[in-house]
Scaffold this active site. Structure first.
Site, PDB file in Angstrom:
ATOM      1  CG  ASN A   6      51.607 -36.049  44.738  1.00  0.00           C
ATOM      2  OD1 ASN A   6      51.177 -36.226  45.878  1.00  0.00           O
ATOM      3  ND2 ASN A   6      52.778 -36.527  44.343  1.00  0.00           N
ATOM      4  CD1 TRP A   7      47.227 -31.437  46.706  1.00  0.00           C
ATOM      5  CD2 TRP A   7      46.011 -31.680  48.572  1.00  0.00           C
ATOM      6  NE1 TRP A   7      46.003 -30.856  46.480  1.00  0.00           N
ATOM      7  CE2 TRP A   7      45.243 -30.990  47.606  1.00  0.00           C
ATOM      8  CE3 TRP A   7      45.442 -31.949  49.820  1.00  0.00           C
ATOM      9  CZ2 TRP A   7      43.938 -30.557  47.866  1.00  0.00           C
ATOM     10  CZ3 TRP A   7      44.134 -31.523  50.076  1.00  0.00           C
ATOM     11  CH2 TRP A   7      43.396 -30.830  49.115  1.00  0.00           C
ATOM     12  CE  LYS A   8      55.348 -33.995  45.132  1.00  0.00           C
ATOM     13  NZ  LYS A   8      56.639 -33.656  44.562  1.00  0.00           N
ATOM     14  CG  HIS A  90      55.807 -39.450  43.570  1.00  0.00           C
ATOM     15  ND1 HIS A  90      56.978 -38.882  44.006  1.00  0.00           N
ATOM     16  CD2 HIS A  90      55.160 -38.489  42.865  1.00  0.00           C
ATOM     17  CE1 HIS A  90      57.026 -37.618  43.572  1.00  0.00           C
ATOM     18  NE2 HIS A  90      55.932 -37.360  42.882  1.00  0.00           N
ATOM     19  CD  GLU A  92      58.419 -36.343  46.209  1.00  0.00           C
ATOM     20  OE1 GLU A  92      57.322 -36.527  46.765  1.00  0.00           O
ATOM     21  OE2 GLU A  92      58.691 -35.329  45.541  1.00  0.00           O
ATOM     22  CD  GLU A 157      55.394 -36.945  38.886  1.00  0.00           C
ATOM     23  OE1 GLU A 157      54.633 -35.988  38.922  1.00  0.00           O
ATOM     24  OE2 GLU A 157      55.835 -37.502  39.896  1.00  0.00           O
ATOM     25  N   GLY A 163      59.985 -30.519  41.828  1.00  0.00           N
ATOM     26  CA  GLY A 163      60.261 -29.583  42.921  1.00  0.00           C
ATOM     27  C   GLY A 163      61.500 -28.740  42.704  1.00  0.00           C
ATOM     28  CB  SER A 193      58.734 -27.717  37.761  1.00  0.00           C
ATOM     29  OG  SER A 193      59.592 -28.052  38.830  1.00  0.00           O
ATOM     30  N   GLY A 214      52.585 -31.032  41.558  1.00  0.00           N
ATOM     31  CA  GLY A 214      52.973 -31.058  42.966  1.00  0.00           C
ATOM     32  C   GLY A 214      52.749 -29.699  43.609  1.00  0.00           C
ATOM     33  N   GLY A 215      53.811 -28.949  43.777  1.00  0.00           N
ATOM     34  CA  GLY A 215      53.776 -27.676  44.507  1.00  0.00           C
ATOM     35  C   GLY A 215      52.647 -26.745  44.088  1.00  0.00           C
TER      36      GLY A 215
END
Ligand code: 13P
Length: 232
Positions: A6-8, A90, A92, A157, A163, A193, A214-215
């Site tokens: 997930n590149w956000k 998600h 976010e 999640e 994050g 993470s 994610g990251g």
């Protein structure tokens, strides 16, 4: 095993092109790999990953085919682009953009009906966990999604692990995944993470069917290291 990145709100078309060119040269047998770029980079990713086994998914999708919904994109528009799936719900989106269990379910059902693969996200916040409400929250969020579907997967999640560098212990992830699977019989990915150094241990849990990263999905080496951990 499915590993989705997930590149956000990272990587416009130029960065997406460079990443996808490098990704398609990797040997990633024995694992299903999906990347989820921002909307503006989807066409580039689809074009550059055409002919590979790597899927391209969006990070959200609207429930109507078209209409007066500024800033939204429909499942049929994604299908037209050659996009194969979408993330919905998600944390976010729930936290910053007012998504509710109801809107998440509408998005998920419409996307499935349109033939998209759906990754629906659930998870408790730090406060909810501290108040011992994890099970109640997961029951509510998963219950809202409706029936199982062969194109539906859930991503667990825990919001406190997104994050933050904090990861659920493998035991804690397993416990949540077992609960989710008892509510809805679909594959369950872990997100929060996930890094090359913790992926193998998390993915070894019997209830963990893959990861939503994610990251660590933004960097080719760390993303492919996680994908390789999934093949072992
Ligand atoms: P991080 O891997 O950066 O914690 O993000 C997890 C996530 O939100 C994936 O959807």
């Amino acid at each position: 095993m499915l590993i989705a990145g997930n590149w956000k709100m990272y990587k416009g078309p130029a960065e997406t092109a460079a990443f996808c060119r490098a990704l398609r040269d990797q040997e990633l047998d024995g694992v299903d790999v999906v990347v989820c770029p921002p909307y503006v980079s989807l066409a580039t990713a689809v074009e550059l990953l055409a002919g590979t086994e790597i899927g391209v998914a969006a990070q959200n999708v609207h429930w109507d085919g078209e209409g007066p919904y500024t800033g939204e994109v429909s499942a049929s528009m994604l299908r037209e682009l050659g996009v194969y799936g979408a993330i919905v719900g998600h944390s976010e989106r729930r936290q910053y953009f007012g998504e509710t269990d109801e809107t998440v379910a509408k998005r998920a059902r419409a996307a499935l009906a349109a033939g998209l693969f759906v990754i629906a996200c659930v998870g408790e916040t730090e406060d909810e966990r501290a108040r011992d409400e994890t099970e109640t929250v997961l029951r509510r969020q998963v219950g809202a999604l409706g029936d199982p579907d062969e194109n539906l997967v859930i991503a667990y999640e825990p919001v406190w692990a997104i994050g933050t560098g904090k990861t659920a212990t493998p035991e804690l992830a397993q416990e949540a995944h077992a609960l989710i699977k008892s509510l809805l019989d679909v594959p369950v990915l872990y997100g929060g993470s996930v890094k090359p150094d913790n992926a193998a241990e998390l993915l070894a849990q019997p209830g963990v069917d893959g990861a939503l990263v994610g990251g660590a999905s933004l960097d080719l080496d760390s993303f492919t290291a996680i994908c390789r951990a999934a093949t072992r």
